[in-house]
Design a protein around this motif. Structure first.
Motif, short mmCIF file in Angstrom:
data_model
loop_
_atom_site.label_atom_id
_atom_site.label_comp_id
_atom_site.label_asym_id
_atom_site.label_seq_id
_atom_site.Cartn_x
_atom_site.Cartn_y
_atom_site.Cartn_z
N PHE B 67 5.97 3.53 16.88
CA PHE B 67 6.18 2.68 15.55
C PHE B 67 7.06 3.30 14.57
O PHE B 67 8.00 2.87 14.00
N GLU B 68 6.60 4.42 14.15
CA GLU B 68 7.35 5.17 13.11
C GLU B 68 8.79 5.52 13.46
O GLU B 68 9.45 5.28 12.61
N LYS B 69 8.95 6.01 14.60
CA LYS B 69 10.22 6.37 15.21
C LYS B 69 11.01 5.27 14.89
O LYS B 69 12.38 5.10 14.59
N GLN B 70 10.71 4.10 15.68
CA GLN B 70 11.33 2.74 15.57
C GLN B 70 11.64 2.29 14.34
O GLN B 70 12.92 1.85 13.97
N ALA B 71 10.45 2.34 13.48
CA ALA B 71 10.92 1.68 12.07
C ALA B 71 11.84 2.40 11.25
O ALA B 71 12.53 2.14 10.50
N THR B 72 11.75 3.97 11.54
CA THR B 72 12.48 4.69 10.74
C THR B 72 14.03 4.58 11.10
O THR B 72 14.98 4.59 10.42
N ALA B 73 14.27 4.32 12.60
CA ALA B 73 15.43 4.09 13.10
C ALA B 73 16.23 2.67 12.33
O ALA B 73 17.41 2.50 12.26
N GLY B 75 15.83 1.85 9.42
CA GLY B 75 16.04 2.06 8.28
C GLY B 75 15.06 1.82 7.28
O GLY B 75 15.27 1.56 6.03
N VAL B 76 13.79 2.02 7.76
CA VAL B 76 12.52 1.57 7.05
C VAL B 76 11.94 3.05 6.76
O VAL B 76 11.91 3.96 7.37
N LYS B 77 11.34 3.19 5.45
CA LYS B 77 10.58 4.26 5.17
C LYS B 77 9.06 4.25 5.62
O LYS B 77 8.63 3.30 4.96
N VAL B 78 8.46 4.95 6.47
CA VAL B 78 7.32 4.93 6.82
C VAL B 78 6.18 6.07 6.25
O VAL B 78 6.86 7.25 6.01
N HIS B 79 5.21 5.54 5.54
CA HIS B 79 4.11 6.48 4.81
C HIS B 79 2.96 6.53 5.74
O HIS B 79 2.52 5.35 6.41
N TRP B 80 2.14 7.36 5.59
CA TRP B 80 0.92 7.45 6.06
C TRP B 80 -0.15 7.85 5.04
O TRP B 80 0.05 8.76 4.33
N ALA B 81 -1.21 7.02 5.19
CA ALA B 81 -2.28 7.31 4.03
C ALA B 81 -3.59 7.39 4.70
O ALA B 81 -4.00 6.78 5.49
N ALA B 82 -4.29 8.57 4.50
CA ALA B 82 -5.83 8.68 5.05
C ALA B 82 -6.80 8.18 4.32
O ALA B 82 -7.62 7.67 5.07
N THR B 83 -6.66 7.82 3.19
CA THR B 83 -7.31 7.11 2.44
C THR B 83 -6.86 5.98 1.61
O THR B 83 -5.71 6.08 1.33
N ALA B 84 -7.79 5.30 0.79
CA ALA B 84 -7.38 4.35 -0.05
C ALA B 84 -6.92 4.81 -1.15
O ALA B 84 -5.78 4.46 -1.68
N GLU B 85 -7.33 5.81 -1.84
CA GLU B 85 -6.59 6.39 -2.93
C GLU B 85 -5.24 6.93 -2.59
O GLU B 85 -4.34 6.74 -3.32
N ALA B 206 5.24 -1.80 18.09
CA ALA B 206 5.41 -0.26 18.29
C ALA B 206 7.11 -0.27 18.64
O ALA B 206 7.50 0.45 18.38
N GLU B 207 7.17 -1.23 19.80
CA GLU B 207 8.60 -1.10 20.66
C GLU B 207 9.76 -1.19 19.80
O GLU B 207 10.82 -0.77 19.92
N THR B 208 9.56 -2.14 18.66
CA THR B 208 10.69 -2.72 17.87
C THR B 208 10.68 -2.29 16.32
O THR B 208 11.57 -2.26 15.45
N GLY B 209 9.35 -1.69 15.97
CA GLY B 209 9.35 -1.25 14.53
C GLY B 209 9.19 -2.27 13.68
O GLY B 209 9.31 -2.39 12.21
N THR B 210 8.84 -3.52 14.10
CA THR B 210 8.65 -4.66 13.16
C THR B 210 7.44 -4.88 12.88
O THR B 210 6.42 -4.76 13.32
N LEU B 282 1.07 2.84 6.53
CA LEU B 282 0.02 3.02 7.58
C LEU B 282 -1.33 3.85 7.21
O LEU B 282 -1.32 5.06 6.77
N VAL B 283 -2.49 3.21 7.08
CA VAL B 283 -3.54 3.56 6.36
C VAL B 283 -4.57 3.55 7.50
O VAL B 283 -4.75 2.67 8.02
N ASP B 284 -5.34 4.50 7.35
CA ASP B 284 -6.49 5.24 8.14
C ASP B 284 -7.80 4.45 7.29
O ASP B 284 -8.27 3.44 7.72
N ASN B 285 -8.22 5.25 6.12
CA ASN B 285 -9.29 4.76 5.19
C ASN B 285 -10.53 4.33 6.40
O ASN B 285 -10.92 3.14 6.11
N GLY B 286 -10.75 5.14 6.91
CA GLY B 286 -12.13 4.76 7.84
C GLY B 286 -11.86 4.43 9.21
O GLY B 286 -12.89 4.46 10.13
N ARG B 287 -10.69 4.20 9.67
CA ARG B 287 -10.47 3.47 10.87
C ARG B 287 -10.71 4.39 11.91
O ARG B 287 -11.19 3.99 12.99
N THR B 288 -10.21 5.62 11.81
CA THR B 288 -10.39 6.37 13.04
C THR B 288 -11.77 6.95 13.00
O THR B 288 -12.15 7.33 14.28
#
Lengths: 190, 457
Positions: B67-73, B75-85, B206-210, B282-288
């Motif tokens: 997903f990250e690869k597709q979205a980046t391609a 032209g989208v900026k993808v961020h990762w957040a492990a927590t709510a903060e 994931a396939e299209t980054g949509t 992309l937010v984890d915040n307890g999901r993993t």
């Protein structure tokens, strides 16, 4: 720590049995698509008009006293008749009384019409118009969402529209015309 | 500690209002039944949806990277957040970078979970919730009481009063159409004045980054297309592998949620407009952590339709706020204990374990089984209150021995027949708060069966 690495490492540390992607065999449901589509469009509080072809529609509908020069469209025949080009509306404050856009596919099971970005002129048009009219050819009707996702493409932006904007957030009273268009019409050709 | 029993008691104290709430939500359940029964292959769709979600969760690392690869391609900026903060800081960073101070937000339970609004407001950003129901609860300084219809706990007169005070509408006019039109004017002004928009995400392909966002009001698109920067916040479990999977999920979602054959707008955001930055967080915040719990993993398959709430006899009669968690109802009661077991230990008990939630779930989450599992864990961890442990301990000792059970039954039946009703149905007997115990029979079923069973069996 880099949050991406943290999240991915965490997932990889969890032991999970591999689970295959399910095979799907979706049968196409052969029935009267136009009839089913018409029923669903009406159910969502929209108007459905059906004409044999484009010319009949222009003669019987557009020329029946409608103020075409107040309309906004991306459809050449209407622009030639005086409608403004949707791509040229620069100020979101201008009231658009009616926008007419060509839809690419219609879905019989729910009355939704797929509108790709190219058909909008710009992305705001389907939402700023007070009355949205979508034109769909009967040959572009499909039975279900499975069939439409087999042929439509993500493009840059696109959406299904299935009626006038609506809400039932106040005591579950259905109100047509929430934030987007107050009225919705689908014109089926053929 | 979330005190569901106490909060529920306050809710049901107004009997008439409780009955109204119950009826009104049951209505949504009935519409869901009509819509789902109209699809012959409904059960097949549920199976596919369940399998696709399980497959995605089993390979989540892979799909996140695709997903990250597709979205980046795109032209989208993808961020990762492990927590709510982390999530909130990323949003603030994007807004500052774009010099945005007025943000419109379309419904997102994730940002409720992260408490984004108070954080941004403390940092000088104006946040306007634009879903009508969500705007109503925002103006009341409440949280949504339902994940699909946030203001379902309010009557139109409550909304009328609120709008009179905040939006200066006509005093006493509680006509829903009038109130909705006034809200439309109010929100349209905010859309036109906004310089940033944030939405939640229903599905991420994931396939299209949509990212796909579903609304009935059109508020998500008005914000996204009018803002100078667009942000989509999503939990990592929102992923699905393929574009074609949307066919299955869009057929299930609205029918399960409101009984509509499809929501009015199903918007697919893939590439940004020229010169307008698009961000996905992309937010984890307890999901993993929830993913690591084998028996509770499946709860992450949830597509937030709210069908489990609409069918739940406890939810309908206690209201969403009684749960004290962002996501109320049966699904909230299996997701939230994973965040803080001690605080949310009463939630898995806010259920009759009737199983209706599992039956209506469009992705086949075994909700009632997971509620039961949480109960066992809560008992093992000694987190049960004494009014539960003492009677349960006693019952355990009685049920463990057949003879003791027979004897206890005889004694109980003898006393129940002789004690006056005011003692049997006294305040000490919680069961009889809203009903009377039936008359005790002379014999137990076991005794009756001994006497009546056919010979030879």
């Amino acid at each position: 720590m880099d949050p991406k690495k943290q999240i991915l490492d965490r997932i990889r540390s969890i032991r999970q049995a591999p689970k295959p992607y399910p095979p799907q065999a979706i049968e196409s449901q052969e029935k009267d698509l136009a009839e089913a589509f018409t029923g669903m469009v009406k159910l969502s509080g929209s108007t459905l008009l059906r004409f044999e072809d484009q010319q009949t529609m222009i003669d019987e509908f557009v020329k029946a006293g409608h103020p075409v020069n107040e309309w906004v469209s991306t459809w050449d025949p209407l622009i030639r008749m005086g409608a403004s080009e949707a791509g040229k509306i620069t100020d979101a404050r201008i009231v658009i009384s009616c926008a007419v856009l060509p839809g690419k596919f219609g879905v019989a099971e729910n009355g939704a019409v797929w509108v790709p970005e190219e058909a909008m002129g710009q992305r705001t048009i389907p939402f700023l118009a007070e009355h949205l009219i979508l034109i769909v050819h009967a040959k572009d009707l499909v039975a279900t969402m499975h069939q439409v996702y087999a042929v439509n493409q993500p493009g840059s932006y696109g959406l299904f529209i299935a009626g006038p904007s609506k809400t039932a957030d106040i005591e579950q009273h259905l109100v047509l015309g929430a934030q987007g268009p107050l009225a919705h019409t689908v014109i089926l050709l053929g | 500690m979330s005190q569901h029993p106490e909060a529920a008691a306050r809710f049901i104290a107004d009997n008439e209002r409780m009955a109204w709430h119950d009826r009104s939500i049951w209505n949504a359940r009935k519409k869901r039944d009509l819509a789902s029964h109209s699809i012959e292959e409904w059960e097949q769709l549920r199976s596919w949806a369940s399998d696709i979600k399980e497959h995605t969760l089993a390979h989540l690392d892979h799909y996140l990277e695709v997903f990250e690869k597709q979205a980046t391609a795109n032209g989208v900026k993808v961020h990762w957040a492990a927590t709510a903060e982390e999530h909130n800081r990323i949003v603030l960073g994007i807004l500052r970078e774009n010099e945005a101070r007025h943000m419109v937000k379309s419904k997102s339970m994730l940002t409720e979970e992260c408490h984004l609004n108070p954080f941004l407001e403390a940092n000088g950003i104006e946040v306007i919730d634009t879903d009508l129901g969500e705007r109503i609860v925002q103006l009341r300084e409440e949280i949504p009481s339902h994940i699909v219809t946030p203001a379902i706990h309010l009557k139109k007169e409550d909304v009328s009063k609120l709008f009179e005070e905040k939006l200066h509408t006509e005093p006493g006019n509680a006509d829903p159409t009038y109130l909705t039109r006034e809200a439309r004017k109010h929100l349209r002004a905010h859309f036109l004045a906004c310089d940033a928009a944030l939405t939640g995400v229903n599905f991420a392909v994931a396939e299209t980054g949509t990212v796909v966002v579903v609304t009935n009001e059109g508020n998500s698109d008005l914000g996204v297309h009018l803002g100078k920067v667009q942000i989509h916040s999503m939990g990592i479990e929102k992923l699905i592998p393929k574009w074609q999977d949307l066919g299955i999920f869009t057929r299930l979602l609205a029918r399960s949620a409101t009984g509509q054959p499809i929501s009015i707008y199903t918007s697919h955001y893939t590439k940004p407009r020229p010169d307008v930055p698009m961000h996905i967080i992309l937010v984890d915040n307890g999901r993993t952590e929830q993913l690591s719990r084998e028996h509770f993993r499946k709860s992450l398959a949830c597509i937030r339709c709210g069908a489990c709430m609409n069918t739940c006899p406890i939810y309908r009669r206690s209201g969403g706020h009684s749960y004290g968690s962002t996501i109320p109802g049966p699904i909230g009661s299996i997701l939230t204990p994973g965040k803080d077991l001690k605080k949310y230990s009463p939630l898995p008990f806010a259920s009759t374990l009737c199983g209706s939630c599992s039956d209506v779930c469009p992705v086949k989450i075994d909700i009632h089984d997971q509620l039961y599992r949480w109960r066992q864990i809560i008992a093992e961890e000694h987190l049960l209150p004494k009014y539960k442990t003492i009677p349960l301990g006693l019952a355990g000792r009685i049920f463990a021995r057949g003879k003791r059970y027979d004897q206890a039954g005889r004694i109980a039946r003898w006393w129940l027949r002789r004690l006056p009703a005011w003692m049997v149905n006294s305040r000490l007997n919680a069961w009889s708060k809203h009903r009377d115990l039936p008359n005790a029979p002379r014999n137990s079923f076991k005794e009756w069966y001994e006497q009546n069973r056919p010979h030879g069996s």
